[in-house]
Scaffold this active site. Structure first.
Site, PDB file in Angstrom:
ATOM      1  N   SER A 162      -3.800 -69.399 -25.759  1.00  0.00           N
ATOM      2  CA  SER A 162      -3.798 -69.125 -24.315  1.00  0.00           C
ATOM      3  C   SER A 162      -4.346 -70.289 -23.515  1.00  0.00           C
ATOM      4  O   SER A 162      -3.927 -70.521 -22.381  1.00  0.00           O
ATOM      5  CB  SER A 162      -4.687 -67.911 -24.000  1.00  0.00           C
ATOM      6  OG  SER A 162      -4.004 -66.704 -24.162  1.00  0.00           O
ATOM      7  N   ASP A 203       0.494 -63.675 -16.163  1.00  0.00           N
ATOM      8  CA  ASP A 203      -0.733 -63.415 -16.918  1.00  0.00           C
ATOM      9  C   ASP A 203      -1.409 -62.203 -16.298  1.00  0.00           C
ATOM     10  O   ASP A 203      -0.758 -61.376 -15.664  1.00  0.00           O
ATOM     11  CB  ASP A 203      -1.649 -64.667 -16.801  1.00  0.00           C
ATOM     12  CG  ASP A 203      -2.615 -64.798 -17.965  1.00  0.00           C
ATOM     13  OD1 ASP A 203      -3.605 -64.045 -17.997  1.00  0.00           O
ATOM     14  OD2 ASP A 203      -2.382 -65.644 -18.848  1.00  0.00           O
ATOM     15  N   HIS A 219      -9.048 -63.905 -17.690  1.00  0.00           N
ATOM     16  CA  HIS A 219      -8.138 -64.722 -18.506  1.00  0.00           C
ATOM     17  C   HIS A 219      -7.124 -65.465 -17.645  1.00  0.00           C
ATOM     18  O   HIS A 219      -6.891 -66.666 -17.813  1.00  0.00           O
ATOM     19  CB  HIS A 219      -7.429 -63.808 -19.514  1.00  0.00           C
ATOM     20  CG  HIS A 219      -6.462 -64.503 -20.420  1.00  0.00           C
ATOM     21  ND1 HIS A 219      -5.123 -64.630 -20.117  1.00  0.00           N
ATOM     22  CD2 HIS A 219      -6.643 -65.095 -21.613  1.00  0.00           C
ATOM     23  CE1 HIS A 219      -4.521 -65.270 -21.117  1.00  0.00           C
ATOM     24  NE2 HIS A 219      -5.414 -65.563 -22.035  1.00  0.00           N
TER      25      HIS A 219
END
Ligand code: CA
Length: 464
Positions: A410, A181, A238
């Site tokens: 996600s 990620d 994120h």
């Protein structure tokens, strides 16, 4: 974040072109559509590729002169040879060439389709994460995704982790998950105890102690910047959010709890401010494949909340190498509200046995409005709307740990990655396929997922 959402919508539109034609037809994409925006990202029909780059797999044993002929065809030069330890272990001595070309990348790819000496040529795609954030402030810590059928009615669509915890199943520090990620704020108070280290590496000595090709890769590696710093600040929100859903420290009376309270995560950072590339995604996947055998770590899965691009043989081959080393590849189904059976979403659509493709559901059991689905290509649903988890924020001139609510496939994906870790902790000898089967066979049938996913159900770890 809405920007990402619209980009993904464009990407999905392009994927139609890819899904409806054979791989060789990539050549039909008109190079004239390839323009560069201000960030230097080029796109054709909405797909994002790194401009003036392509990945080429030369046929084995090609001479230097023959390679030069290929390079001349595209006015290219070799920028980098991607030859990972995992490739070597799999018997590949030559790896993949990342070329710089003076042509538009899609034109260069077209010229090399079927060319003598070329196994395949493909764009260096750009991938983005599949999240949208709706707030950056911690105002409400309702972790509905961790509840389940025994919770209050408002929480009955969670993954049942609370029940597993109540039964004493809270994970194990001998189980590892690779977070592929953005980077992760591994110093976050709710993550620090559950972030692992590469046992073969000594921090900060400037030496590749374990000989895996990466110096001082104690917490993982930043493949975007090619350095050992896997946390670079608030832009790694994120990745940090996904990590908190997998393994936020539970039972510490603060913040959030992940699906597993005890686990070891490592970072394969490849998403930077402009996304990540195929070349770097391959390195990140192979990093964990190699680390598993090199360090003897029980890496049960990588968590992949990202996607985009078209089919990549090179990326699929990396997923196969992970598969051959018993590592699950848990992937987001995508945020384009589209059917992955008709419009291929990558990497979740790769037909490899270790892939689990994850759709997103809401706290009332519906398919999230943004979520992709697919009766044959998406395996199950998991909580992905209104998910609270860990993030880094700037406060008083420093970067500190905080919490925020994000939406996206996600966010659904790390619930499943945490579930894989939870099952592995309870079943210390379980193989990859056993873990995968356990996750898919224990889902709770859910009307919104019926006919839209392989299992027709949502993640349920209550019985693990
Ligand atoms: Ca190393």
């Amino acid at each position: 974040m809405k920007k990402f959402f619209s980009k993904l919508t464009f990407a999905a539109a392009l994927s139609v072109a890819f899904a409806s034609c054979k791989k060789a037809d990539i050549a039909d994409l008109s190079p004239n559509n390839e323009g560069e925006d201000k960030k230097g990202i080029s796109s054709a029909k909405g797909i994002q590729v790194v401009p003036n780059e392509l990945l080429v797999k030369f046929k084995a044993g090609l001479s230097e002169d023959e390679k030069m002929e290929v390079l001349t065809m595209v006015q290219g030069k070799v920028k980098e040879v991607v030859l990972t330890e995992a490739m070597k272990s799999a018997g590949d001595k030559e790896g993949i060439a990342l070329l710089h070309t003076s042509l538009a990348s899609l034109e260069a790819v077209a010229r090399l389709q079927g060319a003598r000496g070329v196994e395949y040529a493909e764009p260096n795609f750009i991938y983005n994460h599949f999240a949208t954030s709706n707030d950056t402030y911690f105002t409400n810590g309702s972790l509905w995704g961790m509840y389940g059928s025994t919770g209050t009615p408002a929480n009955q669509f969670g993954c049942g982790a609370r029940t597993a915890w109540a039964n004493g199943k809270t994970g194990s520090s001998s189980v590892y998950i690779g977070v592929i990620d953005e980077g992760v704020m591994f110093t976050h108070p709710d993550l620090a105890a559950n972030f692992g280290t590469n046992p073969g590496e000594i921090a900060g000595n400037g030496i590749d102690d374990d000989g895996n090709g990466y110096r001082d890769d104690v917490r993982g590696w930043d493949f975007a910047a090619n350095d050992a710093t896997v946390f670079d600040g608030v832009s790694d929100d994120h990745g940090t959010h996904c990590a908190g859903t997998i393994g936020g420290v539970g039972g510490n009376g603060a913040g959030v709890a992940g699906v597993v309270w005890n686990v070891k995560m490592l970072s394969g950072k490849f998403l930077g401010s402009t996304g990540g590339t195929t070349a770097n995604a391959i390195k990140a996947i192979d990093y964990f494949t190699d680390l598993k055998t090199r360090a003897g770590l029980r890496i049960v899965a990588t968590s992949n909340s990202w996607g985009g691009g078209g089919f990549s043989q090179a990326l699929q081959d990396a997923i196969v190498r992970a598969n051959n080393n018993n590592i699950l590849f848990i992937a987001a189904a995508g945020n384009a509200s589209s059917n992955n059976d008709a419009v291929a979403n990558y990497p979740s659509n790769y037909p490899v046995a270790n892939v689990i493709a994850v759709a997103s559901i809401t706290s009332t059991g519906g398919l999230s409005s943004f979520s992709n689905f697919g009766a044959t290509q998406v395996d199950l649903g998991a909580p992905g709307s209104g998910i609270w988890s860990t993030v880094p924020v700037r406060s008083g001139g420093t970067t500190v740990g905080s919490y925020a609510s994000y939406n996206g496939t996600s966010m659904a994906t790390p619930h499943v990655s945490g579930a894989a870790a939870l099952y592995a902790s309870v079943n210390p000898t379980a193989s990859m396929s056993t873990i995968r089967t356990a996750i898919l066979s224990s889902v709770t049938p859910t009307p919104s997922l019926s006919g839209k996913t392989v299992t027709g159900g949502r993640l349920n770890v209550a019985g693990f």
